[in-house]
Design a protein around this motif. Structure first.
Motif, PDB file in Angstrom:
ATOM      1  N   VAL A  87       0.925  -1.323  -0.190  1.00 20.81           N
ATOM      2  CA  VAL A  87       0.015   0.064  -0.146  1.00 20.81           C
ATOM      3  C   VAL A  87       0.758   1.299   0.012  1.00 20.81           C
ATOM      4  CG1 VAL A  87      -2.016  -1.207   1.289  1.00 20.81           C
ATOM      5  CG2 VAL A  87      -0.150  -0.108   2.725  1.00 20.81           C
ATOM      6  N   PHE A  88       2.289   0.994   0.100  1.00 17.18           N
ATOM      7  CA  PHE A  88       2.990   2.145   0.092  1.00 17.18           C
ATOM      8  C   PHE A  88       3.704   2.348  -1.137  1.00 17.18           C
ATOM      9  CE2 PHE A  88       2.725   0.633   4.540  1.00 17.18           C
ATOM     10  CZ  PHE A  88       2.132   1.645   4.982  1.00 17.18           C
ATOM     11  N   SER A  89       3.934   3.743  -1.622  1.00 17.58           N
ATOM     12  CA  SER A  89       4.628   4.249  -3.183  1.00 17.58           C
ATOM     13  C   SER A  89       5.581   5.407  -2.530  1.00 17.58           C
ATOM     14  CB  SER A  89       3.687   4.448  -3.915  1.00 17.58           C
ATOM     15  OG  SER A  89       2.834   5.566  -3.710  1.00 17.58           O
ATOM     16  N   PHE A  90       6.686   5.356  -3.476  1.00 21.23           N
ATOM     17  CA  PHE A  90       7.533   6.409  -3.384  1.00 21.23           C
ATOM     18  C   PHE A  90       7.859   7.064  -4.958  1.00 21.23           C
ATOM     19  CE2 PHE A  90      12.121   7.621  -3.669  1.00 21.23           C
ATOM     20  CZ  PHE A  90      12.271   8.702  -2.774  1.00 21.23           C
ATOM     21  N   GLY A  91       7.807   8.167  -5.168  1.00 21.67           N
ATOM     22  CA  GLY A  91       7.864   8.713  -6.466  1.00 21.67           C
ATOM     23  C   GLY A  91       7.431  10.152  -6.613  1.00 21.67           C
ATOM     24  N   LEU A  92       7.408  10.648  -7.973  1.00 17.56           N
ATOM     25  CA  LEU A  92       7.417  11.938  -8.262  1.00 17.56           C
ATOM     26  C   LEU A  92       5.843  12.093  -7.803  1.00 17.56           C
ATOM     27  CD1 LEU A  92       8.444  14.493  -9.614  1.00 17.56           C
ATOM     28  CD2 LEU A  92       7.394  13.662 -11.875  1.00 17.56           C
ATOM     29  N   ASP A  93       5.685  13.453  -7.364  1.00 13.15           N
ATOM     30  CA  ASP A  93       4.506  13.990  -7.061  1.00 13.15           C
ATOM     31  C   ASP A  93       3.703  14.214  -8.464  1.00 13.15           C
ATOM     32  OD1 ASP A  93       2.200  15.397  -6.523  1.00 13.15           O
ATOM     33  OD2 ASP A  93       3.423  16.623  -4.665  1.00 13.15           O
ATOM     34  N   PRO A  94       2.601  13.496  -8.344  1.00 15.82           N
ATOM     35  CA  PRO A  94       1.933  13.552  -9.656  1.00 15.82           C
ATOM     36  C   PRO A  94       0.799  14.692  -9.820  1.00 15.82           C
ATOM     37  CG  PRO A  94       0.810  12.170  -8.038  1.00 15.82           C
ATOM     38  CD  PRO A  94       1.800  12.778  -7.321  1.00 15.82           C
ATOM     39  N   ASN A  95       1.014  15.697  -8.690  1.00 16.42           N
ATOM     40  CA  ASN A  95       0.159  16.814  -8.720  1.00 16.42           C
ATOM     41  C   ASN A  95       0.989  17.846  -9.182  1.00 16.42           C
ATOM     42  OD1 ASN A  95      -2.201  15.826  -7.368  1.00 16.42           O
ATOM     43  ND2 ASN A  95      -1.193  15.873  -5.768  1.00 16.42           N
ATOM     44  N   GLY A  96       2.044  17.667 -10.042  1.00 20.08           N
ATOM     45  CA  GLY A  96       2.809  18.982 -10.795  1.00 20.08           C
ATOM     46  C   GLY A  96       3.763  19.290 -10.198  1.00 20.08           C
ATOM     47  N   TRP A 113       0.627   6.805   0.899  1.00 21.89           N
ATOM     48  CA  TRP A 113      -0.251   5.505   1.258  1.00 21.89           C
ATOM     49  C   TRP A 113      -1.333   5.413   0.336  1.00 21.89           C
ATOM     50  CZ3 TRP A 113      -5.317   5.568   2.928  1.00 21.89           C
ATOM     51  CH2 TRP A 113      -5.963   4.133   3.486  1.00 21.89           C
ATOM     52  N   ASN A 114      -1.474   4.136  -0.160  1.00 19.01           N
ATOM     53  CA  ASN A 114      -2.682   4.046  -1.284  1.00 19.01           C
ATOM     54  C   ASN A 114      -2.958   4.828  -2.329  1.00 19.01           C
ATOM     55  OD1 ASN A 114      -4.713   1.675  -1.440  1.00 19.01           O
ATOM     56  ND2 ASN A 114      -6.222   3.323  -0.542  1.00 19.01           N
ATOM     57  N   ASN A 115      -1.704   5.683  -2.534  1.00 21.31           N
ATOM     58  CA  ASN A 115      -2.013   6.669  -3.649  1.00 21.31           C
ATOM     59  C   ASN A 115      -3.071   7.629  -3.293  1.00 21.31           C
ATOM     60  OD1 ASN A 115      -0.030   5.655  -5.463  1.00 21.31           O
ATOM     61  ND2 ASN A 115      -1.369   4.210  -6.567  1.00 21.31           N
ATOM     62  N   SER A 116      -3.146   7.971  -1.997  1.00 23.89           N
ATOM     63  CA  SER A 116      -4.198   9.052  -1.708  1.00 23.89           C
ATOM     64  C   SER A 116      -3.652   9.811  -0.444  1.00 23.89           C
ATOM     65  CB  SER A 116      -5.536   8.266  -1.429  1.00 23.89           C
ATOM     66  OG  SER A 116      -5.416   7.442  -0.222  1.00 23.89           O
ATOM     67  N   HIS A 117      -2.643   9.535   0.292  1.00 20.75           N
ATOM     68  CA  HIS A 117      -2.452  10.214   1.408  1.00 20.75           C
ATOM     69  C   HIS A 117      -0.836  10.517   1.418  1.00 20.75           C
ATOM     70  CE1 HIS A 117      -3.400  11.893   5.242  1.00 20.75           C
ATOM     71  NE2 HIS A 117      -1.837  11.567   5.723  1.00 20.75           N
ATOM     72  N   VAL A 118      -0.481  11.550   1.247  1.00 22.34           N
ATOM     73  CA  VAL A 118       0.962  11.978   1.311  1.00 22.34           C
ATOM     74  C   VAL A 118       1.574  11.698   2.628  1.00 22.34           C
ATOM     75  CG1 VAL A 118       3.209  13.295   0.688  1.00 22.34           C
ATOM     76  CG2 VAL A 118       1.092  12.835  -1.091  1.00 22.34           C
ATOM     77  N   TYR A 119       2.553  11.108   3.266  1.00 23.70           N
ATOM     78  CA  TYR A 119       2.832  11.689   4.722  1.00 23.70           C
ATOM     79  C   TYR A 119       4.600  11.794   4.732  1.00 23.70           C
ATOM     80  CZ  TYR A 119       4.714   6.738   3.751  1.00 23.70           C
ATOM     81  OH  TYR A 119       4.999   5.312   3.391  1.00 23.70           O
TER      82      TYR A 119
END
Length: 843
Positions: A191-200, A208-214
């Motif tokens: 459920v965890f991911s690491f990468g470029l912010d998709p919001n620009g 978490w879950n492609n929905s909550h940045v921590y």
């Protein structure tokens, strides 16, 4: 026949040459060659630093194709090909080229790959695969190695190697990110991911879950990001940002020549860690530093407790989703309720609230109201069936209507804890307090009164009970009709008795109405009162003397069902009480008259709306999801929480009734069977049910179990989502709705299954998740299907990862249906147009 030395030498030489022709040559894989699990084939990199091959983890027998540093004992995996679709057969699994030049991972004789490079327009006769010295696995032109068609660096898994890309492919709108393993033994996506912010925003984020940045690195600053992601003066990690019209991504390189690159990986706990030389135990980079910062680490309803060895636990009334997962410290699926919420006040009992003190409140509250009194806040939650918890403080009342996420016990960081009140089922025992003698008096007194009333009723009604044998009972003479389950419970041809009841004891009491009173209630069974007709017989609307609307179900003389089904339904449903089961109010048995009296369902049955082009528009997505959830809750009660374990055996839309608020209620228990708590399955020589809803093992072998109902539920779920009948695809490319749904799922076009007549749902992810669950339910093997407990858990815990459904198998031919000559395909089934008496294939 003897073989001389020369012949033996030539034979061995021939075998060696043959093996050479079909095995991997050097550090490349070419057309006609394969990488086999059985022979432990491996593909080394050109500098012998990396190796590609097959691996397993822990006690699991699941097989994966991956890349690791060669020679490291723990096989530090840096890339996994088939992480979403593991192999299981070590004898036939292999990696090879398809005829179109793609790499495919196959098992058995299956034509559908478990993994593929999946490219179009390849020069099929001139491709080869190679593992490069930097760990990049590539598909390239055999004559021109600089022409790369596909590379693993474009598809990272959980590890960021030098040269690999983290970013966004703007052309295909594909995000290239690290996704955690599920746990240390399961490389499937967590459920965890690491990468470029998709919001620009040009920054790296943990999500978490492609929905909550921590966690975030902050807006791009080359020196700052290099400092954050570099931990040693021995080497220098240079981070580069590349942005053009086709893609934007981060990549990095090292300035010094290091034997083993310190790799950046995302752990199953949601942290980025740098792992260097094998002998270095402690990682030099950990982001974020504390696990308490990782959002929803403990899953739905799990509580983080800042214990390094076991950071999560479940509150009272809940249990971990899986013992295996918790053994591996995998809490992504969270905690499950031991008992479902009842919502309604039943038998003087209702849901209650558990106080959990000194916690950091979850952030996903759905309502905030300025209620000043705590009691008002409690009532606001209690009166909302969706409410799972509430909290009350100086700011007012907070209410949560879904799973609690990120619940933490107060930490030693100065943040003050608060109290939260968690809703638990009435079936969950509360801690007793106060004087024990008072408790005994409170409990015993009503029991004594009930015993006294019962004894008096037996004395005064004994004469009336003789009337049950055929005398006419007046409309005011309401009796308790006692069924002895030992003699009246319906059993299959195996003559196995109902082992879930006590032998010889009368345990069902059902009101018995006279034929005269039932006739009066239905205006003498007039056509104006007739609601419809099923396999049992006609159903009429009526009104009792007290003004209550009722549904009267009469066994027809020409009905394909008989006394057995009547007694079975009466005996079973009288034992059952659940908000999603239709309620039996009484019965009538006079001479050849056999009648059941039910609560009236004003909105008829589900199929009345679902398959009508006009009426289906009344079932919006919220209503459909509500109906699916209700059916699942009702089946879970039958399978697990009722006094008896009951298999319905005829789940279909026409047997789902809808009350005035469109709440679903399961009906028609004439085909149902009781099985013991420890009995996995039973068999029959009479296959009853409805074509299109029966599981393969039931159709072909007469085997039924709770997994048979799960299969029927899966069909029903997919019908509700699509608005189509399972058997309504005869004139289309797909024969069934199930095969159509599978093909769309396989091609990642699941949303095309949605009923287009009612527009788009507010959350398409919810619909995709339901389709996934439906496909899991209709898998060919009953062992692969989830239980209804699993189904309800997957639907209520919307953030828990779901298994990948296996390819489905369907029983459509006459030969398949009649493969067991000992089975009698029942003569007394429902007579609905889609319900079978004798099963025949389409001509």
């Amino acid at each position: 026949m003897a073989i001389d030395t020369n012949e033996a030498f030539l034979l061995i030489l021939g075998l060696l040459l043959l093996r050479e022709c079909f095995s991997v040559a050097d550090d490349t894989l070419s057309m006609g060659e394969s990488l086999s699990v059985y022979t432990s084939d491996r593909l080394p990199s050109d500098n012998d630093k990396f190796e590609l091959g097959y691996f397993k983890r822990g006690n699991s027998s699941n097989i994966y194709l991956g890349i690791w540093y060669k020679g490291i004992e723990d096989r530090r995996i840096v890339w996994v090909a088939n992480r979403e679709n593991y192999l299981s057969d070590p004898y036939t699994s292999r990696l090879e080229f398809s005829t179109d030049g793609n790499l495919v991972l196959l098992q058995d004789s299956s034509k559908i790959p478990f993994w593929s490079t999946n490219l179009r327009h390849l020069p099929s006769n001139s491709t080869e695969a190679a593992l490069l010295g930097d760990g990049n696995f590539v598909l390239r032109d055999r004559s021109n190695h600089s022409t790369i068609f596909w590379e693993s660096f474009d598809h990272p898994t959980d590890t960021w190697l030098p040269g690999a890309k983290l970013g966004i492919d703007k052309v295909g709108n594909v995000q290239k990110q690290l996704i955690s393993w599920r746990n240390s033994e399961d490389p499937s996506p967590g459920v965890f991911s690491f990468g470029l912010d998709p919001n620009g925003v040009i920054q790296l984020i943990l999500e978490w879950n492609n929905s909550h940045v921590y966690w975030s690195s902050g807006v791009w600053d080359s020196e700052e990001l290099t400092r954050v992601l570099t931990s040693s003066a021995i080497y220098n990690r240079t981070i580069v940002l590349v942005s053009n019209e086709n893609e934007t991504y981060f990549t990095y390189s090292f300035t010094s020549n290091i034997l083993i690159y310190p790799q950046l990986s995302i752990t199953s706990f949601g942290q980025i860690k740098e792992i260097g030389e094998p002998l270095v135990i402690e990682p030099s980079i950990v982001l974020p530093r504390s696990l308490s910062t990782v959002y929803a680490l403990c899953g739905a309803f799990g509580i983080y407790n800042n214990n390094s060895s076991n950071p999560c636990d479940c509150p009272k009334g809940f249990e971990p989703f899986s013992d295996t997962e918790t053994r591996l410290n995998d809490w992504s699926s969270g905690c499950l309720r031991k008992h479902p919420l009842q919502c309604e006040n039943r038998n003087g009992q209702k849901d209650w609230f558990l106080k959990i003190s000194n916690v950091i409140l979850p952030v996903n509250s759905k309502a905030y109201t300025p209620l000043s009194a705590k009691r008002s806040c409690e009532l606001a939650c209690m009166n909302n069936c969706s409410c799972t918890a509430y909290a009350h403080n100086s700011n007012g009342c907070m209410i949560w209507d879904r799973a609690l996420l990120n619940l933490q016990r107060s930490l030693d960081n100065g943040e003050a804890g608060q109290d939260i009140y968690l809703r638990l089922s009435a079936e969950e025992p509360q801690n007793s307090k106060g004087n024990k003698w008072e408790v005994w008096v409170i409990v015993a007194l009503p029991v004594l009164v009930m015993v006294l009333i019962f004894c008096l009723s037996v004395v005064f009604s004994s004469k009336g009970k003789h009337k049950c044998k055929g005398d006419v009972v007046s409309s005011n003479d309401l009796l308790l009709f006692d069924f002895n389950t030992e003699h009246h419970a319906i059993n299959d041809e195996t003559n196995t008795r109902d082992n879930a009841t006590k032998s010889g004891k009368k345990d069902v009491e059902l009101p018995l109405f006279s034929y005269e009173s039932v006739s009066a209630a239905t205006n003498n069974f007039s056509n104006a009162n007739k609601l419809g007709e099923g396999g049992f017989g006609p159903v009429y609307k009526g009104k009792s003397l007290k003004g209550q609307e009722i549904a009267v179900k009469m066994l027809s003389n020409r009905s394909t069902q008989g006394l057995d089904e009547f007694m079975n339904e009466t005996t079973l449903i009288a034992k059952l009480q659940h908000r999603h089961l239709v309620r039996l109010l009484g019965c009538c048995m006079e001479g050849d008259k056999k009648i059941l009296i039910y609560e009236y369902m004003p909105n008829k049955s589900l199929d009345f709306y679902l398959f009508d082009p006009t009426k289906k528009k009344m079932l919006d997505w919220g209503t459909r999801i509500h109906i699916i959830n209700g059916i699942a809750q009702g089946l879970l009660y039958l399978h697990q929480y009722s006094r008896l374990r009951i298999i319905h055996r005829d789940m279909k839309p026409s047997n789902i009734l809808l009350d005035g608020e469109m709440n679903p209620k399961i009906s028609d228990f004439g085909m149902a069977r009781i099985v013991g708590d420890n009995k996995a399955q039973a068999n029959t020589n009479r296959v009853v049910g409805t074509h299109g809803y029966m599981s393969p093992e039931y159709v072909m072998e007469g085997l039924y179990s709770i997994k048979s109902d799960v299969f029927s539920f899966g069909v029903l779920l997919l019908e509700v989502v699509s608005g189509e009948k399972n058997t309504g695809f005869y004139n289309r490319e797909s024969l069934h709705l199930l095969s159509h749904a599978w093909e769309l799922w396989r091609d990642e076009r699941s949303l095309e299954l949605m009923d287009s007549m009612i527009g788009r749902p507010s959350s398409e992810c919810t619909i995709v998740r339901l389709i996934n669950i439906g496909l899991l339910c209709v898998q060919a093997s009953p062992f692969d299907r989830p239980t209804m407990f699993d189904v309800v858990s997957m639907m209520s815990n919307e953030h828990a990862p779901l298994p990948i459904p296996k390819q489905l198998a369907f029983t459509t031919s006459q030969n398949a249906m009649h493969s067991n000559p000992k089975i009698n395909y029942a003569e007394n089934c429902s007579i609905n147009s889609v319900t079978i008496s004798v099963m025949e294939a389409r001509s």
